[in-house]
Design a protein around this motif. Structure first.
Motif, PDB file in Angstrom:
ATOM      1  N   ALA A   1       6.687  17.972  82.345  1.00 58.57           N
ATOM      2  CA  ALA A   1       6.539  16.602  81.818  1.00 58.57           C
ATOM      3  C   ALA A   1       5.417  15.868  82.545  1.00 58.57           C
ATOM      4  O   ALA A   1       5.059  16.208  83.681  1.00 58.57           O
ATOM      5  CB  ALA A   1       7.845  15.845  81.971  1.00 58.57           C
ATOM      6  N   TYR A   2       4.853  14.855  81.876  1.00 58.82           N
ATOM      7  CA  TYR A   2       3.817  14.029  82.508  1.00 58.82           C
ATOM      8  C   TYR A   2       4.482  13.018  83.448  1.00 58.82           C
ATOM      9  O   TYR A   2       5.685  13.085  83.701  1.00 58.82           O
ATOM     10  CB  TYR A   2       2.947  13.361  81.420  1.00 58.82           C
ATOM     11  N   LEU A   3       3.702  12.076  83.984  1.00 63.37           N
ATOM     12  CA  LEU A   3       4.209  11.151  84.994  1.00 63.37           C
ATOM     13  C   LEU A   3       4.428   9.758  84.402  1.00 63.37           C
ATOM     14  O   LEU A   3       3.850   9.428  83.371  1.00 63.37           O
ATOM     15  CB  LEU A   3       3.182  10.992  86.127  1.00 63.37           C
ATOM     16  N   LEU A   4       5.216   8.938  85.116  1.00 62.44           N
ATOM     17  CA  LEU A   4       5.317   7.531  84.746  1.00 62.44           C
ATOM     18  C   LEU A   4       4.063   6.837  85.244  1.00 62.44           C
ATOM     19  O   LEU A   4       3.615   7.101  86.362  1.00 62.44           O
ATOM     20  CB  LEU A   4       6.513   6.880  85.446  1.00 62.44           C
TER      21      LEU A   4
ATOM     22  N   LEU B   1       0.324   0.612  68.642  1.00 55.82           N
ATOM     23  CA  LEU B   1       0.558   2.052  68.470  1.00 55.82           C
ATOM     24  C   LEU B   1      -0.023   2.800  69.667  1.00 55.82           C
ATOM     25  O   LEU B   1      -1.181   2.570  70.040  1.00 55.82           O
ATOM     26  CB  LEU B   1      -0.170   2.457  67.183  1.00 55.82           C
ATOM     27  N   GLU B   2       0.777   3.688  70.267  1.00 51.30           N
ATOM     28  CA  GLU B   2       0.225   4.555  71.315  1.00 51.30           C
ATOM     29  C   GLU B   2       0.292   6.004  70.843  1.00 51.30           C
ATOM     30  O   GLU B   2       1.352   6.497  70.439  1.00 51.30           O
ATOM     31  CB  GLU B   2       0.960   4.396  72.650  1.00 51.30           C
ATOM     32  N   LEU B   3      -0.836   6.687  70.923  1.00 48.52           N
ATOM     33  CA  LEU B   3      -0.904   8.094  70.515  1.00 48.52           C
ATOM     34  C   LEU B   3      -0.926   8.964  71.763  1.00 48.52           C
ATOM     35  O   LEU B   3      -1.803   8.802  72.624  1.00 48.52           O
ATOM     36  CB  LEU B   3      -2.176   8.341  69.684  1.00 48.52           C
ATOM     37  N   GLY B   4       0.015   9.888  71.877  1.00 49.43           N
ATOM     38  CA  GLY B   4       0.121  10.712  73.089  1.00 49.43           C
ATOM     39  C   GLY B   4       0.721   9.865  74.196  1.00 49.43           C
ATOM     40  O   GLY B   4       0.069   9.564  75.187  1.00 49.43           O
ATOM     41  N   SER B   5       2.003   9.474  74.026  1.00 51.18           N
ATOM     42  CA  SER B   5       2.575   8.422  74.891  1.00 51.18           C
ATOM     43  C   SER B   5       3.247   8.966  76.147  1.00 51.18           C
ATOM     44  O   SER B   5       3.759   8.183  76.950  1.00 51.18           O
ATOM     45  CB  SER B   5       3.569   7.589  74.084  1.00 51.18           C
ATOM     46  N   GLY B   6       3.278  10.287  76.342  1.00 46.68           N
ATOM     47  CA  GLY B   6       3.870  10.847  77.558  1.00 46.68           C
ATOM     48  C   GLY B   6       5.309  10.385  77.729  1.00 46.68           C
ATOM     49  O   GLY B   6       6.093  10.384  76.774  1.00 46.68           O
TER      50      GLY B   6
ATOM     51  N   ILE C   1       3.887   7.785  69.930  1.00 47.34           N
ATOM     52  CA  ILE C   1       3.969   9.132  69.347  1.00 47.34           C
ATOM     53  C   ILE C   1       3.595  10.181  70.393  1.00 47.34           C
ATOM     54  O   ILE C   1       2.603  10.035  71.115  1.00 47.34           O
ATOM     55  CB  ILE C   1       2.987   9.242  68.148  1.00 47.34           C
ATOM     56  N   ASP C   2       4.399  11.231  70.451  1.00 44.53           N
ATOM     57  CA  ASP C   2       4.071  12.371  71.308  1.00 44.53           C
ATOM     58  C   ASP C   2       4.747  13.597  70.681  1.00 44.53           C
ATOM     59  O   ASP C   2       5.765  13.460  70.012  1.00 44.53           O
ATOM     60  CB  ASP C   2       4.604  12.151  72.731  1.00 44.53           C
ATOM     61  N   PHE C   3       4.162  14.769  70.891  1.00 42.66           N
ATOM     62  CA  PHE C   3       4.793  15.943  70.273  1.00 42.66           C
ATOM     63  C   PHE C   3       5.737  16.673  71.205  1.00 42.66           C
ATOM     64  O   PHE C   3       6.398  17.636  70.799  1.00 42.66           O
ATOM     65  CB  PHE C   3       3.752  16.895  69.681  1.00 42.66           C
TER      66      PHE C   3
ATOM     67  N   ALA D   1       5.954  13.879  66.959  1.00 43.54           N
ATOM     68  CA  ALA D   1       5.078  14.404  65.897  1.00 43.54           C
ATOM     69  C   ALA D   1       3.809  14.961  66.521  1.00 43.54           C
ATOM     70  O   ALA D   1       3.352  14.495  67.573  1.00 43.54           O
ATOM     71  CB  ALA D   1       4.725  13.291  64.920  1.00 43.54           C
ATOM     72  N   ASP D   2       3.229  15.950  65.846  1.00 49.61           N
ATOM     73  CA  ASP D   2       1.984  16.572  66.299  1.00 49.61           C
ATOM     74  C   ASP D   2       0.811  15.813  65.672  1.00 49.61           C
ATOM     75  O   ASP D   2       0.686  15.765  64.439  1.00 49.61           O
ATOM     76  CB  ASP D   2       1.977  18.042  65.857  1.00 49.61           C
ATOM     77  N   LEU D   3      -0.029  15.236  66.529  1.00 54.12           N
ATOM     78  CA  LEU D   3      -1.147  14.423  66.024  1.00 54.12           C
ATOM     79  C   LEU D   3      -2.128  15.248  65.196  1.00 54.12           C
ATOM     80  O   LEU D   3      -2.861  14.702  64.374  1.00 54.12           O
ATOM     81  CB  LEU D   3      -1.870  13.749  67.187  1.00 54.12           C
ATOM     82  N   ALA D   4      -2.128  16.578  65.406  1.00 51.36           N
ATOM     83  CA  ALA D   4      -3.048  17.415  64.630  1.00 51.36           C
ATOM     84  C   ALA D   4      -2.695  17.347  63.150  1.00 51.36           C
ATOM     85  O   ALA D   4      -3.578  17.430  62.288  1.00 51.36           O
ATOM     86  CB  ALA D   4      -2.994  18.860  65.127  1.00 51.36           C
ATOM     87  N   ALA D   5      -1.400  17.199  62.843  1.00 54.17           N
ATOM     88  CA  ALA D   5      -0.961  17.307  61.449  1.00 54.17           C
ATOM     89  C   ALA D   5      -0.381  16.009  60.898  1.00 54.17           C
ATOM     90  O   ALA D   5      -0.180  15.888  59.687  1.00 54.17           O
ATOM     91  CB  ALA D   5       0.105  18.406  61.343  1.00 54.17           C
TER      92      ALA D   5
ATOM     93  N   TRP E   1      -8.490  16.340  76.334  1.00 55.94           N
ATOM     94  CA  TRP E   1      -7.526  17.338  76.806  1.00 55.94           C
ATOM     95  C   TRP E   1      -6.906  18.105  75.631  1.00 55.94           C
ATOM     96  O   TRP E   1      -6.093  18.987  75.849  1.00 55.94           O
ATOM     97  CB  TRP E   1      -6.425  16.651  77.626  1.00 55.94           C
ATOM     98  N   VAL E   2      -7.237  17.713  74.414  1.00 56.87           N
ATOM     99  CA  VAL E   2      -6.586  18.323  73.234  1.00 56.87           C
ATOM    100  C   VAL E   2      -7.609  19.089  72.391  1.00 56.87           C
ATOM    101  O   VAL E   2      -8.824  18.970  72.597  1.00 56.87           O
ATOM    102  CB  VAL E   2      -5.875  17.249  72.373  1.00 56.87           C
ATOM    103  N   SER E   3      -7.099  19.830  71.405  1.00 49.56           N
ATOM    104  CA  SER E   3      -7.969  20.688  70.585  1.00 49.56           C
ATOM    105  C   SER E   3      -8.791  19.862  69.592  1.00 49.56           C
ATOM    106  O   SER E   3      -8.475  18.699  69.305  1.00 49.56           O
ATOM    107  CB  SER E   3      -7.099  21.668  69.799  1.00 49.56           C
TER     108      SER E   3
HETATM  109  C1  LIG Z   1      -2.106  13.072  79.901  1.00 48.40           C
HETATM  110  S1  LIG Z   1      -0.760  12.688  78.889  1.00 48.40           S
HETATM  111  C2  LIG Z   1      -0.933  10.945  78.778  1.00 48.40           C
HETATM  112  C3  LIG Z   1       0.355  10.260  78.471  1.00 48.40           C
HETATM  113  C4  LIG Z   1       0.323   8.750  78.411  1.00 48.40           C
HETATM  114  N1  LIG Z   1      -0.684   8.281  77.498  1.00 48.40           N
HETATM  115  C5  LIG Z   1       0.132   8.179  79.792  1.00 48.40           C
HETATM  116  O1  LIG Z   1      -0.956   7.694  80.076  1.00 48.40           O
HETATM  117  O2  LIG Z   1       1.076   8.191  80.587  1.00 48.40           O
HETATM  118  C6  LIG Z   1      -1.238  13.241  77.252  1.00 48.40           C
HETATM  119  C7  LIG Z   1      -0.068  13.242  76.283  1.00 48.40           C
HETATM  120  O3  LIG Z   1      -0.519  13.666  74.991  1.00 48.40           O
HETATM  121  C8  LIG Z   1       0.498  14.443  74.389  1.00 48.40           C
HETATM  122  N2  LIG Z   1      -0.116  15.322  73.371  1.00 48.40           N
HETATM  123  C9  LIG Z   1      -1.025  16.296  73.563  1.00 48.40           C
HETATM  124  N3  LIG Z   1      -1.349  16.880  72.390  1.00 48.40           N
HETATM  125  C10 LIG Z   1      -0.631  16.262  71.430  1.00 48.40           C
HETATM  126  C11 LIG Z   1      -0.505  16.426  70.021  1.00 48.40           C
HETATM  127  N4  LIG Z   1      -1.199  17.340  69.370  1.00 48.40           N
HETATM  128  N5  LIG Z   1       0.326  15.599  69.357  1.00 48.40           N
HETATM  129  C12 LIG Z   1       1.054  14.662  70.010  1.00 48.40           C
HETATM  130  N6  LIG Z   1       0.993  14.469  71.345  1.00 48.40           N
HETATM  131  C13 LIG Z   1       0.158  15.256  72.047  1.00 48.40           C
HETATM  132  C14 LIG Z   1       1.105  15.215  75.550  1.00 48.40           C
HETATM  133  O4  LIG Z   1       2.400  15.685  75.295  1.00 48.40           O
HETATM  134  C15 LIG Z   1       1.049  14.182  76.666  1.00 48.40           C
HETATM  135  O5  LIG Z   1       2.241  13.467  76.730  1.00 48.40           O
END
Ligand SMILES: C[S@@+](CC[C@H](N)C(=O)[O-])C[C@H]1O[C@@H](n2cnc3c(N)ncnc32)[C@H](O)[C@@H]1O
Length: 502
Positions: free
Chosen positions: A13-16, A50-55, A75-77, A102-106, A130-132
């Motif tokens: 898991a990521y950090l707080l 809205l936060e995308l990739g919210s950890g 949103i986070d997958f 949810a997966d942001l790719a799709a 950090w993502v594809s």
């Molecule tokens: C470095 S963390 C940042 C988390 C948060 N934004 C924070 O600052 O604490 C990146 C986050 O993106 C999510 N993530 C990566 N690829 C993703 C995807 N395809 N769809 C949804 N979430 C994704 C990861 O699970 C991770 O929680």
């Protein structure tokens, strides 16, 4: 194991953590400094965020607790992240936040898309580089569909050329780590050991440039969870600013400015000769490139807008003058010398000391601060005051200057304190929520734990609290922790009051 992560780390898991750049108030300030109006300042209630990739969801939760009238969607997958975030929200009793797995790719092309509301403000922190490529494309599609006209988007990413000397370092951490250990945090730690061995062996392209040297120094204190999410992703790839701007143009987004506020001022971002080189071009992308090659940041925090409402200078300054600033550092610790890319910036004490003194008593508008120094020559302008004070992390904008504490803030701090109580995490930075700021104060986790104890117990007992906060520590650790607690109570109570947190 199935690779539902598409190359992104999913086993740790990521950090707080909290980053004020993600807050709408800060994004709106960035826009204003750069001459773009924002509804966040004009009408701070009822926003859709809205936060995308919210950890683990900490930033989104903090913003939801601080702004009960907002609708927050995160949103986070990673189901572990979503489960933890939902449990946190339930403990606080927040009803204005939704976590979507949810997966942001799709997502933009799949049924859960309908669950994502249109947004006034969006943030993606620690995601883009950090993502594809497929995930980045999915993000752009979602932004195109969901950002409202006039909406702001914050995106942070590892920037080139700052990271160029560390490309080999990352590749060694990832490739060596994957051969040496199982879980990705252990892989990252093992990979980093290999890097350090290569540095000691005078490898020419690892750890030799100034950025990599500083990075390796900083990584001494980094948690292995952070290392895993920074270095172990398959598609880790720093990029140039123009590459992000080109990709986001597909979502009708245009670059507004840097949420690291000094970077918006050429005098602070470049020396004179560099500015002369940059001044030959009126292309903003080229301007950013010259800034970045001159000494730009390794982690860029950029703000974009969908449809800029441009302001004239007088109108911009009038709106900025009406903003209220809150001091976030005790006046005795206020720094008048500030490191910027172009060297050191010195805040004129004659001008700034009276402002800091006034702010120590109560939040003030920028107009009010300017009035304190009416008779002086060469006055700083509203954008300079905002950028120097807020950009140096010594003040913040109050979205609701007259607002006081809310009961959900106490519950938020209690739920957060339950999650950061371990001794080894007390120095790590986290956020305190504030309805007045509409955002959070960045503080060490220990400060949050101390604030929570003070609220729940009333009378302060630093030595007894040290034992309760970190059970099992030895006498020397307890004494040192007790002193830290006493210092926090002495210095920070004033700041909590100013921010309306208590
Ligand atoms: C470095 S963390 C940042 C988390 C948060 N934004 C924070 O600052 O604490 C990146 C986050 O993106 C999510 N993530 C990566 N690829 C993703 C995807 N395809 N769809 C949804 N979430 C994704 C990861 O699970 C991770 O929680």
């Amino acid at each position: 194991m199935t690779d539902w992560g598409g190359g992104y780390v999913t086993d740790v898991a990521y950090l707080l953590g909290f980053h004020p750049e993600q807050s709408p108030a800060h994004m709106a300030l960035t826009a204003l400094i750069n001459g773009v109006a924002s509804e966040v300042i004009e009408q701070p209630e009822g926003l859709s965020y809205l936060e995308l990739g919210s950890g683990l969801g900490f930033s989104a939760l903090l913003l939801a607790a601080s702004n009960p009238s907002w609708r927050v969607t995160a949103i986070d997958f990673n189901p572990e992240h979503i489960a933890e975030s939902r449990a946190f929200a339930a403990e606080v009793g927040l009803r204005n936040i939704t976590f979507l797995e949810a997966d942001l790719a799709a997502l933009a092309d799949s049924p859960p898309e309908a669950l994502v509301p249109e947004a006034d403000v969006v943030s993606l922190h620690g995601v883009w580089t950090w993502v594809s490529a497929a995930t980045r494309a999915g993000i752009v599609k979602l932004l195109r569909a969901k950002v409202r006209a006039g909406g702001l988007v914050h995106v942070s990413y590892n920037a080139l050329p700052a990271w160029q000397g560390a490309l080999g370092l990352q590749r060694v951490v990832r490739e060596a780590g994957r051969k040496l250990a199982g879980r990705s945090d252990r892989q990252a730690a093992a990979g980093l050991e290999t890097v350090r061995a290569l540095v000691a062996a005078s490898a020419r392209y690892v750890g030799t440039d100034p950025f990599s040297k500083q990075l390796l120094e900083r990584l001494n204190d980094a948690s292995t969870g952070y290392l895993a999410h920074e270095f172990m992703n398959r598609d880790w790839q720093p990029v140039f600013h123009a590459d992000v701007a080109t990709a986001l143009a597909e979502a009708k987004l245009s670059y507004v400015g840097s949420a690291r506020l000094y970077e918006n001022f050429p005098d602070l971002a470049m020396n004179e000769a560099q500015r002369t080189a940059a001044a030959r071009f009126d292309d903003p992308l080229l301007f950013e490139l010259i800034k970045d090659v001159s000494g730009g940041p390794a982690l860029r925090h950029d703000v974009y807008v969908r449809g800029a409402r441009r302001l004239g200078e007088n109108e911009r300054n009038r709106i900025l003058s009406g903003l209220t600033l809150v001091l976030t550092r005790p006046p005795g610790r206020f720094a008048y010398e500030i490191e910027v890319a172009a060297g050191k910036a010195t805040l004129n004490r004659e001008s700034y000391e009276p402002m800091v003194e006034a702010l120590a008593a109560a939040p003030r508008t920028i107009a009010g601060l300017l009035a304190l120094r009416e008779r002086e020559q060469g006055r700083a302008t509203p954008p300079e005051i905002a950028a120097m004070m807020v950009g140096s992390g010594q003040a913040m904008v109050a979205l609701r200057p007259g607002a006081g504490p809310l009961p959900e803030l106490d519950r938020f701090h209690a739920a957060a304190a339950r999650r950061v109580g371990r001794f080894d995490t007390l120095a790590r930075s986290i956020g305190l929520a504030s309805h007045r700021l509409g955002s959070g104060l960045v503080v060490p986790a220990l400060e949050l734990v101390v604030l929570n104890r003070l609220i729940s117990e009333g009378a302060a007992e630093p030595s007894a609290w040290a034992r309760l906060i970190a059970p099992g520590i030895d006498d020397a650790q307890a004494e040192s922790l007790g002193k830290d607690i006493a210092r926090i109570l002495e210095e920070r109570t004033q700041i909590w009051r100013l921010a309306g947190t208590v």
